[in-house]
Each structure stands twice: as structure tokens, then as C-alpha cells.
Design a protein around this motif. Structure first.
Motif, PDB file in Angstrom:
ATOM      1  N   ILE A 336       0.820  -1.213   0.217  1.00 46.84           N
ATOM      2  CA  ILE A 336       0.104   0.133  -0.009  1.00 46.84           C
ATOM      3  C   ILE A 336       0.710   1.345   0.105  1.00 46.84           C
ATOM      4  CG2 ILE A 336      -1.640   1.326   1.327  1.00 46.84           C
ATOM      5  CD1 ILE A 336      -2.967  -1.335   2.283  1.00 46.84           C
ATOM      6  N   ASN A 337       2.004   1.499   1.056  1.00 43.53           N
ATOM      7  CA  ASN A 337       2.691   2.471   0.860  1.00 43.53           C
ATOM      8  C   ASN A 337       3.486   2.753  -0.339  1.00 43.53           C
ATOM      9  OD1 ASN A 337       2.091   3.258   3.432  1.00 43.53           O
ATOM     10  ND2 ASN A 337       3.922   2.235   4.402  1.00 43.53           N
ATOM     11  N   LEU A 338       3.791   1.753  -0.873  1.00 49.04           N
ATOM     12  CA  LEU A 338       4.890   1.832  -2.343  1.00 49.04           C
ATOM     13  C   LEU A 338       3.858   2.404  -3.229  1.00 49.04           C
ATOM     14  CD1 LEU A 338       7.192  -1.027  -2.522  1.00 49.04           C
ATOM     15  CD2 LEU A 338       7.406   1.606  -1.910  1.00 49.04           C
ATOM     16  N   LEU A 433      -7.593   7.099  -4.462  1.00 44.53           N
ATOM     17  CA  LEU A 433      -6.855   8.092  -3.660  1.00 44.53           C
ATOM     18  C   LEU A 433      -6.585   9.144  -5.144  1.00 44.53           C
ATOM     19  CD1 LEU A 433      -6.467   9.151  -0.896  1.00 44.53           C
ATOM     20  CD2 LEU A 433      -4.200   8.577  -1.445  1.00 44.53           C
ATOM     21  N   MET A 434      -6.034   8.313  -5.956  1.00 44.53           N
ATOM     22  CA  MET A 434      -5.498   8.856  -7.171  1.00 44.53           C
ATOM     23  C   MET A 434      -6.497   9.289  -8.142  1.00 44.53           C
ATOM     24  SD  MET A 434      -1.858   6.988  -8.101  1.00 44.53           S
ATOM     25  CE  MET A 434      -2.270   5.508  -7.683  1.00 44.53           C
ATOM     26  N   SER A 435      -7.491   8.614  -7.936  1.00 48.25           N
ATOM     27  CA  SER A 435      -8.425   8.861  -9.287  1.00 48.25           C
ATOM     28  C   SER A 435      -9.433  10.105  -8.938  1.00 48.25           C
ATOM     29  CB  SER A 435      -9.294   7.629  -9.517  1.00 48.25           C
ATOM     30  OG  SER A 435      -9.753   7.060  -8.476  1.00 48.25           O
ATOM     31  N   VAL A 436      -9.452  10.428  -7.530  1.00 43.89           N
ATOM     32  CA  VAL A 436     -10.375  11.396  -7.325  1.00 43.89           C
ATOM     33  C   VAL A 436      -9.857  12.786  -7.104  1.00 43.89           C
ATOM     34  CG1 VAL A 436     -11.838   9.891  -5.680  1.00 43.89           C
ATOM     35  CG2 VAL A 436     -10.014  11.066  -4.542  1.00 43.89           C
ATOM     36  N   GLY A 437      -8.515  13.029  -7.292  1.00 44.15           N
ATOM     37  CA  GLY A 437      -7.572  13.865  -7.352  1.00 44.15           C
ATOM     38  C   GLY A 437      -8.390  14.888  -8.642  1.00 44.15           C
ATOM     39  N   LYS A 438      -8.009  16.380  -8.380  1.00 39.04           N
ATOM     40  CA  LYS A 438      -8.460  17.275  -9.434  1.00 39.04           C
ATOM     41  C   LYS A 438      -7.691  16.785 -10.743  1.00 39.04           C
ATOM     42  CE  LYS A 438     -11.399  20.210  -7.185  1.00 39.04           C
ATOM     43  NZ  LYS A 438     -11.208  20.067  -5.671  1.00 39.04           N
ATOM     44  N   THR A 439      -8.254  16.808 -11.982  1.00 40.36           N
ATOM     45  CA  THR A 439      -7.583  16.660 -13.108  1.00 40.36           C
ATOM     46  C   THR A 439      -6.611  17.745 -13.346  1.00 40.36           C
ATOM     47  OG1 THR A 439      -9.659  15.766 -13.885  1.00 40.36           O
ATOM     48  CG2 THR A 439      -7.805  16.019 -15.399  1.00 40.36           C
ATOM     49  N   GLY A 450      -0.024  15.271   1.212  1.00 36.18           N
ATOM     50  CA  GLY A 450      -0.345  15.180   2.728  1.00 36.18           C
ATOM     51  C   GLY A 450      -1.506  14.378   3.221  1.00 36.18           C
ATOM     52  N   GLN A 451      -2.358  13.794   2.696  1.00 36.16           N
ATOM     53  CA  GLN A 451      -3.427  12.742   3.236  1.00 36.16           C
ATOM     54  C   GLN A 451      -2.608  11.457   3.145  1.00 36.16           C
ATOM     55  OE1 GLN A 451      -6.415  13.827   0.660  1.00 36.16           O
ATOM     56  NE2 GLN A 451      -5.874  12.612  -0.911  1.00 36.16           N
ATOM     57  N   SER A 452      -2.034  11.297   2.177  1.00 35.69           N
ATOM     58  CA  SER A 452      -1.423   9.927   1.919  1.00 35.69           C
ATOM     59  C   SER A 452      -0.431   9.639   2.826  1.00 35.69           C
ATOM     60  CB  SER A 452      -1.066   9.485   0.591  1.00 35.69           C
ATOM     61  OG  SER A 452       0.097  10.349   0.128  1.00 35.69           O
ATOM     62  N   SER A 453       0.343  10.726   3.316  1.00 36.27           N
ATOM     63  CA  SER A 453       1.739  10.541   4.146  1.00 36.27           C
ATOM     64  C   SER A 453       1.264  10.483   5.530  1.00 36.27           C
ATOM     65  CB  SER A 453       2.591  11.664   4.050  1.00 36.27           C
ATOM     66  OG  SER A 453       2.342  12.796   4.800  1.00 36.27           O
ATOM     67  N   SER A 454       0.262  10.791   5.904  1.00 39.91           N
ATOM     68  CA  SER A 454      -0.025  10.490   7.333  1.00 39.91           C
ATOM     69  C   SER A 454      -0.607   9.034   7.557  1.00 39.91           C
ATOM     70  CB  SER A 454      -1.263  11.352   7.975  1.00 39.91           C
ATOM     71  OG  SER A 454      -2.485  11.249   7.233  1.00 39.91           O
ATOM     72  N   LEU A 455      -1.218   8.593   6.554  1.00 37.91           N
ATOM     73  CA  LEU A 455      -1.609   7.076   6.548  1.00 37.91           C
ATOM     74  C   LEU A 455      -0.462   6.287   6.298  1.00 37.91           C
ATOM     75  CD1 LEU A 455      -3.879   5.045   5.748  1.00 37.91           C
ATOM     76  CD2 LEU A 455      -3.414   5.095   3.549  1.00 37.91           C
ATOM     77  N   LEU A 459       0.588   3.590   9.019  1.00 37.74           N
ATOM     78  CA  LEU A 459       0.863   1.989   8.787  1.00 37.74           C
ATOM     79  C   LEU A 459       2.215   1.695   8.950  1.00 37.74           C
ATOM     80  CD1 LEU A 459      -0.815   1.710   5.079  1.00 37.74           C
ATOM     81  CD2 LEU A 459      -1.617   0.702   7.257  1.00 37.74           C
ATOM     82  N   MET A 460       3.304   2.357   8.773  1.00 44.07           N
ATOM     83  CA  MET A 460       4.576   2.119   9.049  1.00 44.07           C
ATOM     84  C   MET A 460       4.763   1.865  10.568  1.00 44.07           C
ATOM     85  SD  MET A 460       6.725   4.316   6.432  1.00 44.07           S
ATOM     86  CE  MET A 460       8.531   3.755   6.969  1.00 44.07           C
ATOM     87  N   VAL A 461       4.183   2.684  11.342  1.00 40.80           N
ATOM     88  CA  VAL A 461       4.190   2.699  12.931  1.00 40.80           C
ATOM     89  C   VAL A 461       3.556   1.324  13.368  1.00 40.80           C
ATOM     90  CG1 VAL A 461       3.102   3.426  15.089  1.00 40.80           C
ATOM     91  CG2 VAL A 461       4.004   4.955  13.312  1.00 40.80           C
ATOM     92  N   VAL A 462       2.646   1.050  12.657  1.00 43.33           N
ATOM     93  CA  VAL A 462       1.858  -0.344  13.043  1.00 43.33           C
ATOM     94  C   VAL A 462       3.070  -1.550  12.501  1.00 43.33           C
ATOM     95  CG1 VAL A 462      -0.012  -1.835  12.676  1.00 43.33           C
ATOM     96  CG2 VAL A 462      -0.391   0.445  12.730  1.00 43.33           C
ATOM     97  N   GLN A 463       3.279  -1.299  11.459  1.00 41.21           N
ATOM     98  CA  GLN A 463       4.587  -2.332  11.010  1.00 41.21           C
ATOM     99  C   GLN A 463       5.540  -2.370  11.951  1.00 41.21           C
ATOM    100  OE1 GLN A 463       6.130  -0.710   7.045  1.00 41.21           O
ATOM    101  NE2 GLN A 463       5.957  -2.761   6.257  1.00 41.21           N
ATOM    102  N   PHE A 464       6.256  -1.361  12.035  1.00 44.58           N
ATOM    103  CA  PHE A 464       7.304  -1.490  12.993  1.00 44.58           C
ATOM    104  C   PHE A 464       6.984  -1.916  14.732  1.00 44.58           C
ATOM    105  CE2 PHE A 464       9.956   0.110   9.398  1.00 44.58           C
ATOM    106  CZ  PHE A 464      11.073  -0.526   9.933  1.00 44.58           C
ATOM    107  N   ALA A 465       5.885  -1.457  15.051  1.00 46.45           N
ATOM    108  CA  ALA A 465       5.302  -1.950  16.450  1.00 46.45           C
ATOM    109  C   ALA A 465       5.124  -3.512  16.118  1.00 46.45           C
ATOM    110  CB  ALA A 465       4.188  -1.208  16.524  1.00 46.45           C
ATOM    111  N   LEU A 466       4.591  -4.215  15.380  1.00 44.71           N
ATOM    112  CA  LEU A 466       4.754  -5.671  15.210  1.00 44.71           C
ATOM    113  C   LEU A 466       5.815  -6.163  15.185  1.00 44.71           C
ATOM    114  CD1 LEU A 466       1.769  -6.009  12.663  1.00 44.71           C
ATOM    115  CD2 LEU A 466       1.546  -6.288  14.960  1.00 44.71           C
TER     116      LEU A 466
END
Lengths: 827, 225
Positions: A336-338, A433-439, A450-455, A459-466
Motif C-alpha cells: 500500500i505504501n509503495l 485516492l489518485m483517481s479522485v484528485g483534481k484533473t 499530505g493525506q497519504s503521508s499520514s496514512l 501504517l509504518m508505525v503499526v508495521q514496526f510496532a509488530l
């Protein structure tokens, strides 16, 4: 009639539409493959990560499903239960599944609605004779109902009632093949070794071998009337020796039947109940001090009560499943992150597609098709890897897994469901996420980072927490294992060899012979015998005898250990009061040694010389030995009484050797034992190996933790690596400017790594309390355990940080030493 | 201040070798304002990069303040650069994620100026560039002219001896462009040496001297009066 022009046209339009669709799908896959090829690093990281995760998760899932599938192959699995008895004492509760012989006939007589009932007794590894050949196999004694209750199909011989007669015997397919080869065994007579000689048995049927996920394993099944001690104990309610299984009518609730058993218990256990109450027993919630209960057949495998089970905690398969989910989650997170990260670089392509008329749905379908391709390839590679590594996995983790489980619809739907879910999630979300962006924005190459980097960060926090969680669990499991391995147990475990005697030699004779033969060797210090092994020997058997007797008006319970002369000397025990048992005192077969716990239990200041009214005869206390861990460190040291009475058989010979050159001493002992008992099949082992074997379950668990931790940290780091590449690509210009303004390589390295290291630090802070809580729970299962230390968290945290930092540095340094002229020009 | 002799720089691809600078020699005195002109591909930007110590020459000598720097290590060049040279780019090259204040503060961080001193100097220079009121804005929130003023503020905050400007008005309209040129002229009058690459004859007229390049060589020098 020829079709009207309109129809023709509609047909053409449909055809064109169809063509368009297939063209589009072709186009999607073409673009998907080209994109994968163009971004080889990401494709490689995605596919490798997902394939490793799929493979590992598959193996772990198979393990979990295998454990959970125990005894589920029986047709009557929902109606069959094992009986167990619960006794409440003043301060403790005893639960046991061994039953007295008259229990079953009484239940049968008093509960006519019980469909079937059978006893299941372990005859022990027994010698068999066919012609002049002798075999050794596991014989179990059951009632005739056995085959009606359990699904062990008869493959040859009488299917209706194979154990109709007292002298009938049923063989497993393997045993039948061993003894009879290609002959038909039905109707043949084989001889079974009983106490006083050989007894002829009539082979009536051959049953299929019990599957690996069966709690019952047998080589031969004979009628319960053959059970050792059957005739003597036929009316004896106080001697427990075997398990009892019953089948309730379909639909009858377990609790309802347990209620019905109340009156039964009162009737047959009246004296015991009175004695328990007299000794101050605290009744349970139902007001009972002694009660009978049922364990559902499919729970037996996980039951600590049933002596039929391997007492694997039910938590174990779910833990394994959880770890497999962790690994999948970590790999999906990368995916997902990539995809999110690449949305940034692909924004222009999306913009152009939108401008020339692609709809949102078409874009989402396109991106999903890419993720399906990647997930599909990964799944196939993962399954291949799982198949290749299955033998090693089975060996390394001591797991009885087979790929046959893969054929079960539950597993197939689980895997396919997971596959579709992952593909949709991993491909669909970034696509959406990409397809809803303004053309207008996307065509300029701008996407809301911005919005994708907080997600991405969450996700990375959960990943490294596990990953951190698994690392911490590994560390603590290892510490506890190490603690158990090195903790002094109060006896010499490194220089004592234990030999399982087995069934094909008279044990007392064996001991006498071994004593005299070994006495001539200088490296042998002493030889003794016992009925209970210390730890788990190569015969894989362990037993406990508990004796209760009335001592000065109250019941005293003690572990009961048959020993022989020199037991104290052989094990290096310490007599703290009184004396050791010795041949020089003639009548020592009526004397006992007790441990300090037992002395406490008796409540006497000086119990030396006291008479213990056990088992009819009065035994006198000769000495007190210092407490030692005669059981695994899961258990507290309990009261123990050691006797030399030839009435109780010995099962093991213990030999103490001199320190130094232990291997040659072992070879010598094995050779002498082979001379003494040529039919022996089980070898001798040092006690430290035996005690180690007691913790196999924990060792396996720690191995699963280690592997889980390694896989998850590797996959996490692969993801981190790729994310760093993306971030650096996005920040190339910034890095260039900073360099022009005077930033050093270290400045840049710090700039890039600090954001990620912050995330890893947060992960560690989240993982630590969870790991602490979980491992503390786990440690509660050990009477002797380590304290969890704060520095474990610091060290594992530091390790995680270092690993992350190295991963980040790899790319960051490359970016930092790049000439800024190049990075600014590319802008 | 600057003396280059027989400077050569090649760019190689698999098939062709392009000569960007061909035995170029020139000198710039302290306090001068020099414009470098020439058609695309004549080597202007390459020259500017070498002068700014972002790139090293393949052959020849480059003496900066009496020190030969042509074959300095990356680290030494970076050190010399951050204390002596300020850059102004055509595309401003501000960092989008940092505010005006933070962008200007950056060079001071890298030269290790203490925090209190940094605030003082950034405020001083922002004031001088008349963008103090925009100190907490992000680059995208500013007009082109304002962005270039921030970029110049950033270039001068470290009080460099030399400012290298690469088409500083290229992305600006004429009025904003003139403002920027006025700013540069002011800086030059206060003693800063300025070397500017430009396509604009109009801008070049602000300088003392124009060096015209063609195919990596000096073809003409005009002294402005």
C-alpha cells in the motif's frame, strides 16, 4: 428472415463495445506489466515481500489449522465427550481424567440414554509374539463401543463389531503390515505378553492408521478386560487407571448431563466426599466438593486436564495464526505504501488518462489489475516456496503439518479470500485516492501528498510496532528458556545417564545385572533404579503417582517415587536430616525418604522415625532430603516420598558417571545395556538432555517467534528501503538546494532519517507495553520464571532503531553525496 | 578575487564528448558586477557551477581569494562555499515545506550560527528585502517577485563575498525583474561581488562588465560605462 438494419447495427455496436472492453483489459495488463518492468526495484520489493509473507503465512496457517483440526475427523465429534473428575480441597483443586474401572459399567446401567461409552486404557508399550518373532507396539484397551463412537474405519475384517469377544484384537494398518507382511491377518492368532506369560489373541480386523491429528494413537486395540489389574480392581472405586469417553444423544447439552451426574457422584463417592469435607474442602459454586464433568472431544487436544491430550494451549494455534496475520499485514503495508508513494510519480500519467476521457472506475480497475498481477505472482511464488521449505519447516519447528490440509475447502477459501482482500485493499485504496484528485492538478504531476503521508506513517508505525513486538517476545522467551536450562535443579543432571528399561526384560533383573556389570568400570560412580524419569527421556514418557493417606486424622497427599539403593548418591541429593536408605540397614524396604516439602506437609518438627500409614503397610521415615525439582519448572516443588519396595516396578535405570569424557561413558553404558537387553529399542540419555526436552514446547514457540521476528523485520525494512527511495526522489530538489546552501552529508542523512526514526521510536513505545503484558501472562505459566527487565525493551528498541537507520542510510548517503548540480538540473 | 586560467570541462555520453568549457580564462575583481551572456549551450551554467564550487573542472586552474580550488575535495569546496558564496536561481529553488523565515535561516544553520544570532540576522535581511510581513508564509503563498526576494535574502543572509545569480529575472515580469536588479545593484554597491548569468541585455546593463561566451570560449568583453 435477415435481421433488420437496426438490429444489425446494434449487434455491431455491441461487438465494438466488447472489442473495446477486451482491448481495454489487454491495455490494462500491458500497462501493468510495463509499469512493473519500468520500476524493477519496487516490483522486486513488492513481489519478494509478498511472496515471502504468503509463504510464511501459509506454513503458519497450516500449522494452526492442523492443531485446530485435532479430532475433528470423527463423525460423532459433537456428541462425544471425555469424563473428568474435579476434587476441591482446602486450598487447591484437583482435576483428573483417570477413572476407576467400575465407573463405566455403573454409568451404563444408570444412564441408559447415553448412546455409547468406552474405557480407553494404556496397556503400555507391549511385547507381541507371532510365530517366533517378537514385536513391540502400543496396545490400548477399549470397550466394544469404541468403533461405534470414533471414526477409525476398518479396512479389513469384521466391520460390525470387531471387538465382540474378550480375546479379539484389532491391528492398525501399519502394525498389520509389520507383523504379517502381505499375509491376510484376519483370523490369525497373535500372542500378547501379560503379567504371567503369553496370551493368545484373535485378530478380527485391521483399522486404518489413526491420522496425525488424532489424540488417540494405537498400534493394537484389545478388549478392556485385558487391561492390567482389571480383575483385581473390577469393583475398586479408589484406583484410577484409564480414560472414559461417552457419546450423548444428539442434541443433549453437556451442562444438562453434568447436572444429571450429580446424584451419580453422591451415590458412588459418598465416602470420598465425606473425607474431603472433613479435611476442610471448599465446595465449588454448585456446592460440590467432588464432581464429574465433560470435555468435548474436539477440545481434548488443548485440555490440560485430559491425560489423553498433549496439553497444547488453545492459545498456541491462534498465536501462530496471529503471527501469520502480522506478517501478511506487514507485507501488505509495504504494498500500500509503495503504491501510495508512486501515486506521486504517476500523477501525470493519471492526469493525462483523465484528460483523454478515462473514468474514475476505469482508473480504479486499472490500478487494481496491477495489484492483482503482483499479488497473483506473489501468491504463486509463496505457495511454491512453502512447498519447497515444508520439509525443513517440519523438521525445524517440530510440526506435523501436511499439505493435504490445503485441499480442505476452509483453507482454500481462507487463502483465496485473503488474496482477493489484499489485492483490492492494496491496489484499490491508492487507486481511489489518485483517481479522485483534481484533473488539472494531477496533470501537472501534483497529488495530495499530505493525506497519504499520514496514512503511510500510521501504517509504518503499526508495521514496526509488530516487528518490535516479535523481537521483544523473542528476547523474553529466550531469557526464560535460558533460565530454565541453567537453573540448578537440586540434582546432578549433567553426569547422570537415564535408561528407559522397556517391556521386554524384567526390570529388577535388569537393574541387578547392570549394577554388577558396570561396577567393574572406574568411570561409573553408582547405579540405581526409579519408576519415574527426571525430565523427558528418549521414550518420551512421563508419569506421576500421587498417594493420599490418612495421617493423624487428616489426608496428606504426596508424590510417590519408587527408588532403589544409591538414588541419593547417584543424583547427588543432599540428606538434611536422618539418613539415606542403605543396604546396611536390612529392613530398609519399609523405610522411606521424604523431601523438605513433605516434612512441612506432615507438620512435624522432627518427622524422622514417624510412621506413614500408606497403602496398608506402615512405612517409616528414615531421612529428609533437600527439595529438588523432580518435575519441570512449570511446577512448584511438591511433597515427595521415596520408597524402595519391590512391589512397585522400576522403569528407569540411572547411572552416575565421573565428570570428563561423558561421551565415552555414554557409549560404554549403551553397549552394556545392549548386552543386557538385546531387544532394547530406546537409547539412554543424559538427564540434562531430558530436562531440556521438557521445554520442547517453549523451544518451538521461541523458534516461531524468532522466525516471525526475522521475517517481519526483513519485510518491514524492505518497505522502509523502498519508501526512502521514494521520499528521496520526491525531495531531490530540496536535498540539492540544501547542499548548495552548505548542508553536509551528515546533515542530509539526519534530515531524511529523523522522520523515520521518530516513527520507529513511536512503534517501540507502542509495542513495549503490549509485549510486556503478553509475556508476563505467558510467564505466569511457569512456577519458576524470570522477571521482565526494563533493559530488554531498551536493547530491542536500540536494535530496531539501528536496523532502520542502516536501511535508511543506504539510500540517503547515495542521495547526499550526489552532486546538487545534477539534482537541480533534473528539476 | 577570482582568476581562472585555461579551464576545461567535458560532458561525456556513450557516443559523444561535448566540450562545455574550452580553455576558458577570465578574472573577476572584488566588488565587481559581471554579467555572463551567450546563447543556450555556450557553457554559461557550467561556468557558474564551477565558479560556485558545485562542480569541478576537468582541466585548468581556478583561484578563489588566492587559493587554488580546482582540485579541492568535495568537503573542502563545500566548506569554502558555504562561508563565501550565495546563490540566486531562475526558479528560486525555495524549499516548499519551509516558511520564508526557515528558508532564509537555513544557510545560517549549516554554518553553525547560534540560534539567537540567527533570528537577528534573518529578521534584519527580511526587513531589508521588505518581506518581513511574509515571514511565516510558505513559498507557494508568495508571488514570483516575492519568492525571488526571499531567495536573494537567503543568498545574502550569510554575508557572502560573492553572489552567483543564474538568470535571476528569468521567471519574473519586467517590473518585478527590475526590483530584483535594483536589489542586486544595492548589494553590489555595499561591496558584494556579483556574477550573473543572463539572456537579457536589459539586465546586463546593470553590470560593470559583460563577458560573452560562445562554444565554451570568451568571444567578447564589454566594459560598461
Amino acid at each position: 428472415m435477415s435481421p433488420s438494419p437496426l438490429c444489425k447495427r446494434r449487434g455491431m455496436v455491441e461487438k465494438i463495445n466488447e472489442n473495446k472492453k477486451s482491448l481495454m483489459i489487454k491495455n490494462y495488463f500491458k500497462i501493468a506489466l510495463r509499469n512493473m518492468w519500468k520500476h524493477k526495484t519496487f516490483t522486486f520489493i513488492n513481489i519478494t515481500g509478498m511472496a515471502v509473507a504468503f509463504g510464511a503465512a501459509l506454513l503458519l496457517t497450516l500449522t494452526a489449522f492442523f492443531e485446530l483440526s485435532f479430532d475433528t475427523f470423527h463423525q460423532n465429534k459433537n456428541d462425544v465427550y471425555q469424563l473428568y473428575i474435579e476434587q476441591h480441597h482446602a486450598n487447591s483443586v484437583d482435576e483428573g481424567s483417570t477413572m476407576p474401572i467400575p465407573m463405566t459399567p455403573a454409568l451404563k446401567a444408570e444412564f441408559p440414554d447415553v448412546v455409547h461409552i468406552t474405557r480407553y486404557g494404556d496397556f503400555g508399550g507391549s511385547a507381541l509374539r507371532y510365530g517366533d518373532k517378537i514385536f513391540n507396539d502400543d496396545v490400548r484397551c477399549v470397550d466394544a463401543d469404541f468403533f461405534k463412537m470414533f471414526t477409525f474405519p476398518i479396512v479389513n475384517g469384521s466391520t460390525i463389531n470387531p471387538l465382540a469377544d474378550k480375546n479379539d484384537i484389532v491391528l492398525s494398518a501399519t502394525v498389520a503390515k509389520n507383523i504379517f507382511g502381505n499375509q491376510n491377518p484376519i483370523g490369525k492368532l497373535i500372542e500378547l505378553k501379560v503379567d504371567n506369560g503369553w496370551k493368545s489373541m484373535n485378530v478380527t480386523a485391521v483399522a486404518a492408521d489413526a491420522p496425525k491429528n488424532s489424540s488417540f494413537d494405537f498400534g493394537l486395540l484389545c478388549r478392556f478386560e485385558q487391561f492390567p489389574g482389571y480383575d483385581q480392581n473390577i469393583n475398586e472405586w479408589n484406583s484410577q487407571s484409564h480414560n472414559v469417553f461417552l457419546q450423548l444423544p444428539t442434541g443433549e447439552k453437556q451442562a444438562v448431563f453434568e447436572q444429571k451426574l450429580k446424584t451419580f457422584v453422591q451415590k458412588h463417592y459418598d465416602a470420598s466426599i465425606k473425607q474431603l469435607i472433613h479435611d476442610g474442602a471448599k465446595p465449588d459454586n454448585n456446592g460440590q466438593v467432588l464432581s464429574l464433568h465433560l470435555i468435548p472431544l474436539t477440545d481434548i487436544h488443548f485440555s490440560a486436564i485430559s491425560s489423553q491430550s498433549r496439553a497444547i494451549s488453545k492459545f498456541y494455534p491462534y498465536l501462530v495464526l496471529l503471527i501469520s496475520l502480522f506478517i501478511m499485514f506487514i507485507a501488505c503495508t509495504n504494498f500500500i505504501n509503495l503504491s501510495l508513494g508512486r501515486a506521486f510519480t504517476r500523477a501525470k500519467e493519471i492526469g493525462v488518462r483523465k484528460v483523454i476521457g478515462a473514468t474514475k472506475t476505469q482508473l480504479i480497475v486499472q490500478f487494481c489489475s496491477e495489484s492483482f498481477v503482483i499479488c497473483g505472482i506473489s501468491l504463486i511464488l509463496g505457495v511454491i516456496a512453502a512447498c519447497i521449505f515444508l520439509p525443513q519447516y517440519k523438521l525445524a519447528f517440530n510440526q506435523q503439518v501436511s499439505l493435504n490440509i490445503l485441499a480442505s475447502p476452509a483453507i482454500i477459501s481462507y487463502i483465496l479470500g485473503g488474496f482477493v482482500l489484499i489485492s483490492l485493499l492494496a491496489g484499490g485504496y491508492p487507486a481511489w485516492l489518485m483517481s479522485v484528485g483534481k484533473t488539472a492538478q494531477t496533470v501537472k504531476g501534483k497529488v495530495g501528498a499530505g493525506q497519504s503521508s499520514s496514512l503511510r506513517n500510521s501504517l509504518m508505525v503499526v508495521q514496526f510496532a509488530l516487528s518490535s513486538l516479535l523481537i521483544i517476545c523473542t528476547a523474553i522467551t529466550w531469557q526464560q528458556l535460558n533460565y530454565m536450562r541453567t537453573k540448578p535443579l537440586g540434582y546432578n543432571k549433567s553426569e547422570v545417564v537415564s535408561i528407559p528399561i522397556g517391556s521386554n526384560i524384567d526390570p529388577e533383573k535388569a537393574l541387578t545385572q547392570m549394577r554388577s556389570k558396570l561396577s567393574s568400570y572406574p568411570q561409573v560412580v553408582s547405579v540405581t533404579g526409579t519408576d519415574m524419569n527426571l525430565g523427558k527421556g528418549l521414550d518420551n514418557s512421563s508419569s506421576t503417582s500421587i498417594m493420599s493417606f490418612n495421617y493423624k486424622g487428616r489426608t496428606v497427599s504426596t508424590n510417590w517415587l519408587r527408588v532403589d539403593y544409591d538414588y541419593v548418591k547417584t543424583l547427588g541429593l543432599q540428606v538434611v536430616n536422618g539418613r539415606d536408605l542403605s543396604r546396611s540397614f536390612g529392613a530398609d524396604s519399609t523405610m522411606v525418604l521424604i523431601n523438605q516439602k513433605m516434612a512441612e506437609e506432615l507438620g512435624e518438627k522432627n518427622p524422622i522415625g514417624d510412621l506413614l500409614p500408606t497403602d496398608g503397610a506402615k512405612l517409616q521415615v528414615a531421612g529428609i532430603v533437600k527439595d529438588f525439582n523432580f518435575k519441570s519448572l512449570h511446577h512448584e516443588i511438591a511433597p515427595l516420598t521415596m520408597v524402595i519396595r519391590t512391589g512397585w516396578p522400576i522403569n528407569y535405570i540411572l547411572v552416575r558417571v565421573k565428570s570428563g569424557n561423558l561421551a565415552s561413558s555414554m557409549a560404554l553404558i549403551n553397549k552394556v545395556w545392549k548386552d543386557t537387553n538385546p531387544h532394547t529399542e530406546v537409547g539412554a540419555s543424559f538427564l540434562d538432555e531430558n530436562t531440556e526436552r521438557q521445554y520442547n514446547k517453549e523451544t518451538d514457540l521461541s523458534k516461531i517467534f524468532v522466525t516471525g521476528a526475522i521475517i517481519s523485520i526483513v519485510i518491514s525494512c524492505m518497505g522502509l528501503f523502498a519508501i526512502v527511495i521514494l521520499i528521496i526522489t520526491q525531495r531531490t530538489k530540496e536535498i540539492g538546494i540544501r547542499k548548495v546552501l552548505g548542508a553536509s552529508v551528515n546533515n542530509i542523512l539526519f534530515l531524511i532519517s529523523k522522520d523515520f526514526l521518530k516513527l520507529v521510536l513511536i512503534s517501540i513505545c507502542i509495542a513495549s507495553p503490549i509485549a510486556w503484558y503478553a509475556m508476563d501472562k505467558w510467564l505466569q505459566g511457569f512456577e519458576y520464571r524470570i522477571q521482565i527487565q526494563w533493559w530488554v525493551f531498551v536493547i530491542t528498541g536500540t536494535i530496531a532503531l539501528i536496523i532502520a537507520f542502516v536501511t535508511i542510510s543506504f539510500q540517503s548517503i547515495k542521495a547526499a553525496v550526489l552532486n546538487p548540480v545534477k539534482s537541480l538540473r533534473s528539476e | 578575487m577570482i582568476k581562472i586560467t585555461n579551464l576545461e570541462k567535458f560532458y561525456r555520453t556513450e557516443e559523444v564528448e561535448t566540450i562545455a568549457l574550452n580553455k576558458l580564462s577570465m578574472h573577476v575583481d572584488t566588488g565587481e558586477f559581471v554579467a555572463i551572456m551567450g546563447p543556450s549551450g555556450c557553457g554559461k551554467s557550467t561556468l557558474l557551477n564551477i565558479l560556485g564550487m558545485l562542480d569541478d573542472p576537468d582541466e585548468g586552474s581556478y583561484v578563489f581569494n588566492d587559493i587554488e580550488v580546482a582540485h579541492f575535495t568535495e568537503r573542502k569546496r563545500a566548506d569554502l562555499r558555504k562561508h563565501n558564496i550565495g546563490f540566486v536561481f531562475q526558479s528560486f529553488n525555495l524549499i516548499d515545506e519551509l516558511t520564508v523565515f526557515e528558508n532564509v535561516e537555513l544557510p545560517l544553520i549549516y554554518t553553525g550560527v547560534p540560534s539567537a544570532e540567527r533570528v537577528k540576522r534573518v529578521e534584519e535581511v527580511l526587513d531589508k528585502m521588505q518581506i518581513m510581513h511574509r515571514r511565516n508564509h510558505y513559498p507557494q503563498q508568495l508571488s514570483g517577485g516575492q519568492q525571488q526576494r526571499v531567495a536573494i535574502a537567503r543568498a545574502v543572509v550569510n554575508k557572502p563575498k560573492l553572489i552567483l545569480a543564474d538568470e535571476p529575472t528569468g521567471n519574473l515580469d519586467s517590473s518585478n525583474g527590475n526590483d530584483v536588479m535594483e536589489l542586486l545593484t544595492d548589494l553590489n554597491e555595499q561591496g558584494t561581488t556579483i556574477i550573473m548569468v543572463t539572456h537579457s541585455e536589459h539586465d546586463a546593463r546593470y553590470s560593470h562588465r559583460i563577458i560573452r561566451l560562445l562554444d565554451g570560449q570568451t568571444v567578447m568583453e564589454n566594459i560598461m560605462i
